[in-house]
Design a protein around this motif. Structure first.
Motif, PDB file in Angstrom:
ATOM      1  N   MET A   1       0.841  -1.204   0.000  1.00  0.00           N
ATOM      2  CA  MET A   1       0.000   0.000   0.000  1.00  0.00           C
ATOM      3  C   MET A   1       0.876   1.255   0.000  1.00  0.00           C
ATOM      4  N   LYS A   2       0.693   2.092  -1.007  1.00  0.00           N
ATOM      5  CA  LYS A   2       1.503   3.306  -1.123  1.00  0.00           C
ATOM      6  C   LYS A   2       0.687   4.502  -0.625  1.00  0.00           C
ATOM      7  N   LEU A   3       1.269   5.291   0.272  1.00  0.00           N
ATOM      8  CA  LEU A   3       0.536   6.409   0.848  1.00  0.00           C
ATOM      9  C   LEU A   3       1.028   7.747   0.297  1.00  0.00           C
ATOM     10  N   ASP A   4       0.078   8.613  -0.039  1.00  0.00           N
ATOM     11  CA  ASP A   4       0.373   9.971  -0.486  1.00  0.00           C
ATOM     12  C   ASP A   4       0.636  10.861   0.741  1.00  0.00           C
ATOM     13  N   VAL A   5       1.546  11.812   0.641  1.00  0.00           N
ATOM     14  CA  VAL A   5       1.871  12.653   1.813  1.00  0.00           C
ATOM     15  C   VAL A   5       0.647  13.420   2.312  1.00  0.00           C
ATOM     16  N   GLN A   6      -0.192  13.895   1.399  1.00  0.00           N
ATOM     17  CA  GLN A   6      -1.375  14.645   1.836  1.00  0.00           C
ATOM     18  C   GLN A   6      -2.430  13.721   2.432  1.00  0.00           C
ATOM     19  N   TRP A   7      -2.506  12.486   1.907  1.00  0.00           N
ATOM     20  CA  TRP A   7      -3.424  11.509   2.523  1.00  0.00           C
ATOM     21  C   TRP A   7      -2.982  11.277   3.968  1.00  0.00           C
ATOM     22  N   ILE A   8      -1.680  11.084   4.194  1.00  0.00           N
ATOM     23  CA  ILE A   8      -1.157  10.866   5.551  1.00  0.00           C
ATOM     24  C   ILE A   8      -1.524  12.048   6.447  1.00  0.00           C
ATOM     25  N   THR A   9      -1.332  13.262   5.940  1.00  0.00           N
ATOM     26  CA  THR A   9      -1.623  14.454   6.738  1.00  0.00           C
ATOM     27  C   THR A   9      -3.110  14.512   7.107  1.00  0.00           C
ATOM     28  N   GLY A  10      -3.965  14.228   6.134  1.00  0.00           N
ATOM     29  CA  GLY A  10      -5.410  14.241   6.395  1.00  0.00           C
ATOM     30  C   GLY A  10      -5.812  13.152   7.381  1.00  0.00           C
ATOM     31  N   PHE A  11      -5.237  11.971   7.199  1.00  0.00           N
ATOM     32  CA  PHE A  11      -5.588  10.843   8.065  1.00  0.00           C
ATOM     33  C   PHE A  11      -5.128  11.107   9.500  1.00  0.00           C
ATOM     34  N   VAL A  12      -3.906  11.588   9.653  1.00  0.00           N
ATOM     35  CA  VAL A  12      -3.371  11.870  10.996  1.00  0.00           C
ATOM     36  C   VAL A  12      -4.080  13.080  11.608  1.00  0.00           C
ATOM     37  N   ASP A  13      -4.513  14.028  10.752  1.00  0.00           N
ATOM     38  CA  ASP A  13      -5.286  15.174  11.245  1.00  0.00           C
ATOM     39  C   ASP A  13      -6.527  14.677  11.992  1.00  0.00           C
ATOM     40  N   GLY A  14      -7.132  13.597  11.478  1.00  0.00           N
ATOM     41  CA  GLY A  14      -8.304  13.039  12.136  1.00  0.00           C
ATOM     42  C   GLY A  14      -7.974  12.017  13.210  1.00  0.00           C
ATOM     43  N   GLU A  15      -7.033  11.140  12.939  1.00  0.00           N
ATOM     44  CA  GLU A  15      -6.852   9.934  13.753  1.00  0.00           C
ATOM     45  C   GLU A  15      -5.593   9.917  14.617  1.00  0.00           C
ATOM     46  N   GLY A  16      -4.673  10.831  14.377  1.00  0.00           N
ATOM     47  CA  GLY A  16      -3.409  10.786  15.105  1.00  0.00           C
ATOM     48  C   GLY A  16      -3.477  11.446  16.465  1.00  0.00           C
ATOM     49  N   CYS A  17      -2.498  11.131  17.306  1.00  0.00           N
ATOM     50  CA  CYS A  17      -2.431  11.741  18.637  1.00  0.00           C
ATOM     51  C   CYS A  17      -0.974  12.011  19.019  1.00  0.00           C
TER      52      CYS A  17
ATOM     53  N   MET B   1      -9.531  28.490   3.901  1.00  0.00           N
ATOM     54  CA  MET B   1      -8.760  27.254   4.036  1.00  0.00           C
ATOM     55  C   MET B   1      -8.886  26.418   2.758  1.00  0.00           C
ATOM     56  N   LYS B   2      -7.735  26.121   2.141  1.00  0.00           N
ATOM     57  CA  LYS B   2      -7.758  25.379   0.877  1.00  0.00           C
ATOM     58  C   LYS B   2      -7.399  23.914   1.171  1.00  0.00           C
ATOM     59  N   LEU B   3      -8.220  23.007   0.672  1.00  0.00           N
ATOM     60  CA  LEU B   3      -7.993  21.589   0.968  1.00  0.00           C
ATOM     61  C   LEU B   3      -7.449  20.851  -0.256  1.00  0.00           C
ATOM     62  N   ASP B   4      -6.457  20.020  -0.024  1.00  0.00           N
ATOM     63  CA  ASP B   4      -5.895  19.168  -1.062  1.00  0.00           C
ATOM     64  C   ASP B   4      -6.784  17.918  -1.211  1.00  0.00           C
ATOM     65  N   VAL B   5      -6.924  17.392  -2.424  1.00  0.00           N
ATOM     66  CA  VAL B   5      -7.807  16.223  -2.637  1.00  0.00           C
ATOM     67  C   VAL B   5      -7.350  15.013  -1.807  1.00  0.00           C
ATOM     68  N   GLN B   6      -6.047  14.811  -1.708  1.00  0.00           N
ATOM     69  CA  GLN B   6      -5.562  13.665  -0.948  1.00  0.00           C
ATOM     70  C   GLN B   6      -5.722  13.876   0.558  1.00  0.00           C
ATOM     71  N   TRP B   7      -5.601  15.142   0.999  1.00  0.00           N
ATOM     72  CA  TRP B   7      -5.877  15.446   2.407  1.00  0.00           C
ATOM     73  C   TRP B   7      -7.334  15.080   2.713  1.00  0.00           C
ATOM     74  N   THR B   9      -9.247  12.932   1.203  1.00  0.00           N
ATOM     75  CA  THR B   9      -9.416  11.481   1.190  1.00  0.00           C
ATOM     76  C   THR B   9      -8.910  10.866   2.491  1.00  0.00           C
ATOM     77  N   GLY B  10      -7.735  11.312   2.951  1.00  0.00           N
ATOM     78  CA  GLY B  10      -7.185  10.798   4.205  1.00  0.00           C
ATOM     79  C   GLY B  10      -8.050  11.154   5.397  1.00  0.00           C
ATOM     80  N   PHE B  11      -8.531  12.401   5.422  1.00  0.00           N
ATOM     81  CA  PHE B  11      -9.347  12.862   6.552  1.00  0.00           C
ATOM     82  C   PHE B  11     -10.667  12.098   6.603  1.00  0.00           C
ATOM     83  N   VAL B  12     -11.322  11.950   5.438  1.00  0.00           N
ATOM     84  CA  VAL B  12     -12.601  11.233   5.396  1.00  0.00           C
ATOM     85  C   VAL B  12     -12.388   9.740   5.630  1.00  0.00           C
TER      86      VAL B  12
END
Lengths: 139, 139
Positions: A1-17, B1-7, B9-12
């Motif tokens: 599974m390859k992760l995009d840097v912005q996906w990581i940022t978004g995911f951690v924005d919601g789920e990280g601590c 606030m400008k959101l990146d598409v991958q951000w 996706t990761g956040f959702v």
């Protein structure tokens, strides 16, 4: 599974601590140990995402957490300072997690200078810790 | 606030929810109304992120949820079919949320063909709904 840097940022924005523990430890001269920790917790069905994060950052461990939950966890001061913090300095959070992250970073920079081994530094870290992860924080 | 598409996706991937409600409604010929809903819930301190999502997708509402929590919510069948679903078809989830998303999409495609207005279609939707948002789902 390859992760995009912005996906990581978004995911951690919601789920990280970002958490700083301060535990009594009689083996430390000052009597306390400072334990900073970056974690992402998920249900075990998504453990492969945690392994992908571990693989991306090249540090940390994936361990079981509570019940059906698994955690990706980084506790090494060196890895936090050289891998985790630079990543989230470059790819900024959109939620108020950035406030906790900045406080977490301040603690790590103090530890880098060994300030957590002095009474004054430990008190400063305690003050920062007490302002972290509070639901009511406005800024 | 400008959101990146991958951000987004990761956040959702972490914070979003695809839900199908089936409510009794005597005004419907079939006696039931199917209510699909995409939501992202956050503490009110991060309401600006919910407004940024609303602005990005160009649909939905930001409303208070429970207590200190706010929700970004899209309920319009048209907006779900033409805005939300195409976005997440193009930018795929990394967690098992993609399984719920695919089931949600199947329900919406049935509604597009008015199948939810027939007994058979409603039962099929009920079967799909019963397989959604289950912590134990493996695939």
């Amino acid at each position: 599974m390859k992760l995009d840097v912005q996906w990581i940022t978004g995911f951690v924005d919601g789920e990280g601590c970002f958490h700083v523990g301060i535990n009594k430890n009689s083996e430390m001269t000052i009597g306390y140990q400072v334990l900073p920790e970056f974690t992402v917790v998920q249900h075990k069905r998504d453990v492969q995402v945690l392994h992908a994060l571990k693989s991306y950052f090249g540090c940390g461990v994936v361990r079981s957490n509570h019940g059906d939950r698994m955690a990706y966890r980084v506790r090494s001061i060196e890895h936090l300072l050289n891998k985790i913090i630079p990543f989230f300095m470059q790819h900024q959070f959109k939620t108020k997690k950035r406030v906790d992250f900045q406080k977490f970073r301040r603690v790590l920079l103090k530890m880098q200078k060994s300030e957590h081994l002095t009474s004054e530094g430990l008190q400063e870290i305690r003050n920062i810790k007490n302002q972290m992860n509070r639901a009511s924080q406005a800024t």
